[in-house]
Design a protein around this motif. Structure first.
Motif, PDB file in Angstrom:
ATOM      1  N   ARG A  29       0.800  -1.076  -0.300  1.00 53.49           N
ATOM      2  CA  ARG A  29       0.208   0.081  -0.242  1.00 53.49           C
ATOM      3  C   ARG A  29       0.619   1.269   0.263  1.00 53.49           C
ATOM      4  O   ARG A  29       0.358   2.280  -0.436  1.00 53.49           O
ATOM      5  CB  ARG A  29      -0.492  -0.343   1.271  1.00 53.49           C
ATOM      6  CG  ARG A  29      -2.231  -0.445   1.025  1.00 53.49           C
ATOM      7  CD  ARG A  29      -3.307  -0.345   0.647  1.00 53.49           C
ATOM      8  NE  ARG A  29      -3.310   1.388   0.755  1.00 53.49           N
ATOM      9  CZ  ARG A  29      -4.391   1.770   2.002  1.00 53.49           C
ATOM     10  NH1 ARG A  29      -4.925   0.395   2.276  1.00 53.49           N
ATOM     11  NH2 ARG A  29      -4.366   3.564   1.539  1.00 53.49           N
ATOM     12  N   ILE A  30       1.727   1.068   0.948  1.00 55.56           N
ATOM     13  CA  ILE A  30       2.862   2.608   0.960  1.00 55.56           C
ATOM     14  C   ILE A  30       3.885   2.528  -0.575  1.00 55.56           C
ATOM     15  O   ILE A  30       3.160   3.675  -0.974  1.00 55.56           O
ATOM     16  CB  ILE A  30       4.310   2.179   1.666  1.00 55.56           C
ATOM     17  CG1 ILE A  30       3.196   2.374   3.517  1.00 55.56           C
ATOM     18  CG2 ILE A  30       4.596   3.376   2.248  1.00 55.56           C
ATOM     19  CD1 ILE A  30       4.633   2.018   4.633  1.00 55.56           C
ATOM     20  N   THR A  31       3.974   1.337  -1.173  1.00 53.04           N
ATOM     21  CA  THR A  31       4.016   1.752  -2.272  1.00 53.04           C
ATOM     22  C   THR A  31       4.030   1.786  -3.639  1.00 53.04           C
ATOM     23  O   THR A  31       4.267   1.650  -4.203  1.00 53.04           O
ATOM     24  CB  THR A  31       5.755   0.593  -2.598  1.00 53.04           C
ATOM     25  OG1 THR A  31       4.781  -0.924  -2.591  1.00 53.04           O
ATOM     26  CG2 THR A  31       6.643   0.587  -1.608  1.00 53.04           C
ATOM     27  N   ALA A  32       1.818   1.572  -3.659  1.00 52.88           N
ATOM     28  CA  ALA A  32       1.505   2.488  -4.463  1.00 52.88           C
ATOM     29  C   ALA A  32       1.898   3.633  -4.997  1.00 52.88           C
ATOM     30  O   ALA A  32       1.082   4.106  -5.685  1.00 52.88           O
ATOM     31  CB  ALA A  32      -0.257   1.978  -3.862  1.00 52.88           C
ATOM     32  N   GLU A  33       1.849   4.405  -4.232  1.00 51.16           N
ATOM     33  CA  GLU A  33       2.442   5.784  -4.735  1.00 51.16           C
ATOM     34  C   GLU A  33       4.092   6.047  -5.392  1.00 51.16           C
ATOM     35  O   GLU A  33       5.208   5.705  -4.651  1.00 51.16           O
ATOM     36  CB  GLU A  33       2.759   6.816  -3.050  1.00 51.16           C
ATOM     37  CG  GLU A  33       1.187   6.756  -2.479  1.00 51.16           C
ATOM     38  CD  GLU A  33      -0.183   6.485  -2.838  1.00 51.16           C
ATOM     39  OE1 GLU A  33       0.053   7.730  -3.934  1.00 51.16           O
ATOM     40  OE2 GLU A  33      -0.445   6.103  -2.539  1.00 51.16           O
ATOM     41  N   ALA A  34       3.682   6.232  -5.949  1.00 47.83           N
ATOM     42  CA  ALA A  34       4.672   6.830  -7.455  1.00 47.83           C
ATOM     43  C   ALA A  34       5.733   8.028  -6.003  1.00 47.83           C
ATOM     44  O   ALA A  34       5.032   8.500  -5.349  1.00 47.83           O
ATOM     45  CB  ALA A  34       4.702   7.690  -8.022  1.00 47.83           C
ATOM     46  N   GLY A  35       6.859   7.537  -5.685  1.00 44.49           N
ATOM     47  CA  GLY A  35       7.881   8.501  -5.298  1.00 44.49           C
ATOM     48  C   GLY A  35       8.085   8.122  -4.107  1.00 44.49           C
ATOM     49  O   GLY A  35       8.774   8.736  -2.716  1.00 44.49           O
ATOM     50  N   SER A  36       7.646   6.926  -3.751  1.00 44.45           N
ATOM     51  CA  SER A  36       7.302   6.716  -2.289  1.00 44.45           C
ATOM     52  C   SER A  36       8.338   6.223  -1.701  1.00 44.45           C
ATOM     53  O   SER A  36       9.226   5.968  -0.632  1.00 44.45           O
ATOM     54  CB  SER A  36       6.632   5.321  -1.935  1.00 44.45           C
ATOM     55  OG  SER A  36       6.693   4.359  -2.800  1.00 44.45           O
ATOM     56  N   SER A  37      10.041   5.424  -2.532  1.00 45.63           N
ATOM     57  CA  SER A  37      11.299   5.733  -2.695  1.00 45.63           C
ATOM     58  C   SER A  37      11.993   7.123  -1.172  1.00 45.63           C
ATOM     59  O   SER A  37      13.131   6.237  -0.757  1.00 45.63           O
ATOM     60  CB  SER A  37      12.341   5.219  -3.116  1.00 45.63           C
ATOM     61  OG  SER A  37      11.470   6.382  -4.773  1.00 45.63           O
ATOM     62  N   ASP A  38      11.493   8.087  -2.016  1.00 45.61           N
ATOM     63  CA  ASP A  38      11.949   9.430  -0.911  1.00 45.61           C
ATOM     64  C   ASP A  38      12.009   8.567   0.657  1.00 45.61           C
ATOM     65  O   ASP A  38      12.470  10.061   1.644  1.00 45.61           O
ATOM     66  CB  ASP A  38      11.246  10.060  -0.956  1.00 45.61           C
ATOM     67  CG  ASP A  38      10.847  11.441  -2.291  1.00 45.61           C
ATOM     68  OD1 ASP A  38      11.752  10.397  -2.598  1.00 45.61           O
ATOM     69  OD2 ASP A  38      10.666  12.203  -2.849  1.00 45.61           O
ATOM     70  N   TYR A  39      11.038   8.063   0.620  1.00 43.53           N
ATOM     71  CA  TYR A  39      10.589   7.717   2.707  1.00 43.53           C
ATOM     72  C   TYR A  39      10.452   6.159   3.027  1.00 43.53           C
ATOM     73  O   TYR A  39      10.501   6.278   4.480  1.00 43.53           O
ATOM     74  CB  TYR A  39       9.445   8.519   3.229  1.00 43.53           C
ATOM     75  CG  TYR A  39       8.333   8.913   2.296  1.00 43.53           C
ATOM     76  CD1 TYR A  39       7.690   9.586   1.296  1.00 43.53           C
ATOM     77  CD2 TYR A  39       7.362   7.691   2.601  1.00 43.53           C
ATOM     78  CE1 TYR A  39       6.627   9.280   0.620  1.00 43.53           C
ATOM     79  CE2 TYR A  39       6.335   7.223   1.520  1.00 43.53           C
ATOM     80  CZ  TYR A  39       6.063   8.303   0.357  1.00 43.53           C
ATOM     81  OH  TYR A  39       4.971   7.831  -0.091  1.00 43.53           O
ATOM     82  N   TYR A  40       9.981   5.056   1.991  1.00 46.29           N
ATOM     83  CA  TYR A  40       9.924   4.315   2.441  1.00 46.29           C
ATOM     84  C   TYR A  40      11.106   3.123   2.515  1.00 46.29           C
ATOM     85  O   TYR A  40      11.394   3.154   0.487  1.00 46.29           O
ATOM     86  CB  TYR A  40       9.257   3.661   2.191  1.00 46.29           C
ATOM     87  CG  TYR A  40       8.644   1.854   2.638  1.00 46.29           C
ATOM     88  CD1 TYR A  40       8.258   1.866   3.965  1.00 46.29           C
ATOM     89  CD2 TYR A  40       8.727   0.832   1.605  1.00 46.29           C
ATOM     90  CE1 TYR A  40       8.048   0.115   3.730  1.00 46.29           C
ATOM     91  CE2 TYR A  40       8.096  -0.206   1.759  1.00 46.29           C
ATOM     92  CZ  TYR A  40       8.312  -0.873   3.097  1.00 46.29           C
ATOM     93  OH  TYR A  40       8.270  -2.409   3.162  1.00 46.29           O
ATOM     94  N   LEU A  41      11.708   3.343   2.952  1.00 44.77           N
ATOM     95  CA  LEU A  41      12.981   1.876   3.000  1.00 44.77           C
ATOM     96  C   LEU A  41      12.727   0.407   2.824  1.00 44.77           C
ATOM     97  O   LEU A  41      13.955   0.301   1.779  1.00 44.77           O
ATOM     98  CB  LEU A  41      14.394   2.491   4.239  1.00 44.77           C
ATOM     99  CG  LEU A  41      14.440   3.715   4.281  1.00 44.77           C
ATOM    100  CD1 LEU A  41      15.415   3.789   5.816  1.00 44.77           C
ATOM    101  CD2 LEU A  41      14.991   4.351   3.485  1.00 44.77           C
ATOM    102  N   GLY A  42      11.754   0.204   2.852  1.00 44.64           N
ATOM    103  CA  GLY A  42      11.706  -1.140   2.763  1.00 44.64           C
ATOM    104  C   GLY A  42      11.021  -1.806   4.035  1.00 44.64           C
ATOM    105  O   GLY A  42      10.767  -1.380   5.403  1.00 44.64           O
ATOM    106  N   GLY A  43      10.959  -3.824   4.175  1.00 47.25           N
ATOM    107  CA  GLY A  43      10.554  -4.155   5.807  1.00 47.25           C
ATOM    108  C   GLY A  43      10.904  -4.918   5.148  1.00 47.25           C
ATOM    109  O   GLY A  43      11.370  -6.041   3.945  1.00 47.25           O
ATOM    110  N   ILE A  44       9.727  -6.088   6.720  1.00 46.77           N
ATOM    111  CA  ILE A  44      10.625  -7.412   6.487  1.00 46.77           C
ATOM    112  C   ILE A  44       8.907  -8.053   6.446  1.00 46.77           C
ATOM    113  O   ILE A  44       8.324  -7.594   7.562  1.00 46.77           O
ATOM    114  CB  ILE A  44      11.170  -7.599   7.776  1.00 46.77           C
ATOM    115  CG1 ILE A  44      12.681  -7.082   7.353  1.00 46.77           C
ATOM    116  CG2 ILE A  44      11.302  -8.820   8.179  1.00 46.77           C
ATOM    117  CD1 ILE A  44      13.216  -6.078   8.609  1.00 46.77           C
ATOM    118  N   VAL A  45       8.651  -8.999   6.198  1.00 52.43           N
ATOM    119  CA  VAL A  45       7.180  -9.938   5.930  1.00 52.43           C
ATOM    120  C   VAL A  45       8.007 -11.143   7.337  1.00 52.43           C
ATOM    121  O   VAL A  45       8.311 -11.896   6.517  1.00 52.43           O
ATOM    122  CB  VAL A  45       7.021 -10.505   4.833  1.00 52.43           C
ATOM    123  CG1 VAL A  45       5.441 -11.422   4.970  1.00 52.43           C
ATOM    124  CG2 VAL A  45       6.856  -9.626   4.350  1.00 52.43           C
ATOM    125  N   SER A  46       7.890 -10.966   8.167  1.00 54.02           N
ATOM    126  CA  SER A  46       8.032 -12.022   9.548  1.00 54.02           C
ATOM    127  C   SER A  46       7.493 -12.860   9.381  1.00 54.02           C
ATOM    128  O   SER A  46       6.200 -13.088  10.683  1.00 54.02           O
ATOM    129  CB  SER A  46       8.752 -11.514  10.370  1.00 54.02           C
ATOM    130  OG  SER A  46       7.599 -10.261  11.343  1.00 54.02           O
TER     131      SER A  46
END
Lengths: 412, 412
Positions: free
Chosen positions: A286-303
């Motif tokens: 959902r967060i990366t559905a926004e173009a340009g989200s790499s400005d603030y979203y570094l990534g995640g872990i699906v644990s």
């Protein structure tokens, strides 16, 4: 001006085709302040179509007819309309020429092509830039009929380029509809009605509630010839609603929750990492559905597995043993772990039981813990959602975005 | 038996909501051999609804009404129907109890909740397993009215579990429609028409193609009173289609791609880890949509930033510098990194440019690399998708599932 839409085509009555044309047309007309009172779908059947058209002409001033303009014997829209309106069918050479141009690569025209160049007398012909069947618009006794092709890929551009300007001419002296949508999270239909009883009752600005499953659209509309007056009225109503609903309102018009949260992260110059268990990556999605989200979203872990919670996020074996994977402690360690391992300012985590299996008396299906970590500490929330696996997962993602939004607003 | 569907809800006439319920119902009814003659959409307006319902009762034997069952004063479906059919409204305690159970976590019921427990006398009440508004079915003078909730997430399971068996009783002497759907990945409408020209032309079994955006539904239907004959005909057609389309067919009827892949992983006793860049977690989200996916899915890394690719997946700085984040090399290192860091048997990775920004001449928007790693090595694929950010992201997730499915089938 009152309108209605008639869709013809047996395929629509077999459940083979989703009627997106009626959705598009309704949205466009409603946005222009034209009230759409009815949609009717009828098959390629002469008698039933005749009945539906006569009824529409009785009760509405503007009738949109989609489908039934093709070359086959089934396609009867223009023929039946000319019969009902008592008009002759005339041949149009210009339309015939463009049908012929459309088939320039083939040796011969498909049978019945000439039929597409006949129109009720007095028609304004609407070119089809993406297919062979031209549309048409006809006025008689103050009533308008607009013929549009069935396939959305042909219908939409024809409407946008050729019909819309004509409709604007017809409606130019009429009051236009002005609309603002407030997006509301965390309050249901009946709670909104309880908080806005006076506004729900008034006729202008008019309020409508639309349940979007994980949130509500609160639609404010004003019909006014004077644009300034309309916008002032919208603004005043919006202000009253904002006073009563506060931070439950997350956006306006076409804004999404992830877009608003992304904007706040960008403003605050903060980076985010996520740690997800039961949502399996949907929050990151959902967060990366926004173009340009790499400005603030570094990534995640699906644990998803406990070993991933320990190995990748540094969740303590003791916490998993003592409190279980779905617990406040583990949610907090996940959020803080994600923040640290991805060197982000904030860590946001989700752990829960999406079902249908895996629930116990203590920890039922729908139980979810969310946590948000920053450099100063971690806060957690416990939620219990109802519904099926899909709706629980969607609700938890929306709730995580809400939690993050409130945190970011608090900082401002 | 002739049926029609009435959808109520002003939101449908504002163009805010796509009416997928009518599409679903029509497909189901048509599949059962019930002819649907009309769809009508009408707003939450007493007089117009009354007119539409009376007309429907005049011309059809089976009327489905969706929407208007909620707690608010707008919701009038049951009330108006009882007025038209001249029936009293009776209170049903059992429905009230289940509405109360739905709100067990809250202190008080939303206002108007009692309204949802009133039904026209003689109604067969249909439980709502996913919401508060129960449905109902009522028969009078040989005509049937079926009340269903508006939201598709509540309507579909209610129809499947409670309405369908009742309809089968009513129609048991009619020729039934038997349907099988083959789910096809990687072939479009025109390619399918080219591969199945003979089958597309025949009238029984009848073939329909439905574009589901990331895949196609190939619907085979036979109408026959003799079930054995129908199933034989379906089976023979399916066999011919399978011979021609091979592994492009990933599932049947309601199966999803993630469900089929999950089943194969479970059969092969293999565990999976994912590494996602442009899809941001959607692949993990899709895989974990299946209940029980924790049997084979260990987790994943959303390595949105390059630092995450290096830090969490062990992608080499040199590979990122030399080939760029969107490259075969990086895709391979991501897949192998995910496999190793999560101690899984298989690693599946996605890296690409979802757009709208970020494209170059060499690496345009839509360019995606996927890789699949096992203990013996890594294979990669390069794809170029068209469409917007959303459709590119959806297509790449579907393609990753396809790639994994072919790998798992090869092992068998």
């Amino acid at each position: 001006m009152k309108a209605e839409i008639i869709s013809t085509g047996t395929e629509l009555l077999l459940g083979k085709t989703l009627n997106t044309s009626v959705f598009y047309l309704t949205g466009q007309l409603s946005g222009m302040g034209i009230e759409v009172l009815f949609h009717t779908t009828v098959g390629d059947n002469k008698d039933r179509f005749l009945g539906v058209l006569r009824q529409a002409l009785d009760r509405s001033g503007l009738i949109f007819l989609t489908g039934g303009l093709g070359p086959t014997a089934d396609d009867l829209t223009k023929e039946i309309t000319s019969f009902v309106l008592d008009l002759n069918m005339n041949f149009n050479q210009q339309s015939m020429d463009s049908i012929q141009r459309f088939f320039f690569t083939k040796h011969e025209l498909p049978p019945g092509s000439e039929k597409q160049a006949f129109f009720p007398e007095g028609s304004k012909i609407l070119p089809n830039d993406f297919g062979t069947a031209p549309g048409a618009m006809i006025q008689k006794d103050g009533k308008y009929c607009v013929f549009l092709p069935g396939p959305p890929a042909e219908m939409k551009p024809m409407f946008d380029h050729y019909v819309l300007p004509e409709i604007l001419k017809i409606t130019k002296d009429h009051a236009r509809m002005h609309v603002r949508i407030l997006k509301v999270f965390g309050l249901g239909e009946s709670e909104l009605e309880r908080k806005l009883p006076d506004l729900m009752k008034q006729s202008s600005p008019f309020l409508t509630l639309i349940d979007k499953h994980t949130y509500m659209d609160l639609r404010i509309s004003v019909r006014d010839r004077d644009e300034t007056a309309a916008l002032t009225a919208l603004g005043q109503t919006e202000k009253v609603i904002r006073q009563r609903l506060g931070n439950h309102i997350f956006g306006i018009d076409e804004e999404t929750h992830s877009q608003v949260v992304g904007g706040l992260l960008r403003q605050e110059k903060l980076t985010l990492a996520t740690a997800e268990s039961c949502s399996g990556g949907l929050l990151g999605g959902r967060i990366t559905a926004e173009a340009g989200s790499s400005d603030y979203y570094l990534g995640g872990i699906v644990s998803y597995a406990n070993s991933a919670k320990e190995g990748m996020l540094g969740v303590k074996t003791g916490s998993l043993m003592t409190f279980g994977a779905v617990s406040e402690e583990v949610a907090k360690e996940m959020a803080d772990g994600a923040r640290k391992v991805l060197s982000a300012d904030l860590g946001l985590s989700i752990t829960g039981i999406a079902g249908p299996g895996g629930g116990t008396e203590d920890k039922p299906v729908g139980l979810v813990y969310l946590a948000l970590a920053d450099a100063h500490g971690v806060r957690a929330e416990r939620k219990l959602f109802s519904g099926n696996r899909e709706s629980i997962r969607n609700m938890v993602v929306e709730t995580a975005l809400h939690m993050l939004r409130l945190y970011l607003l608090d900082r401002q």
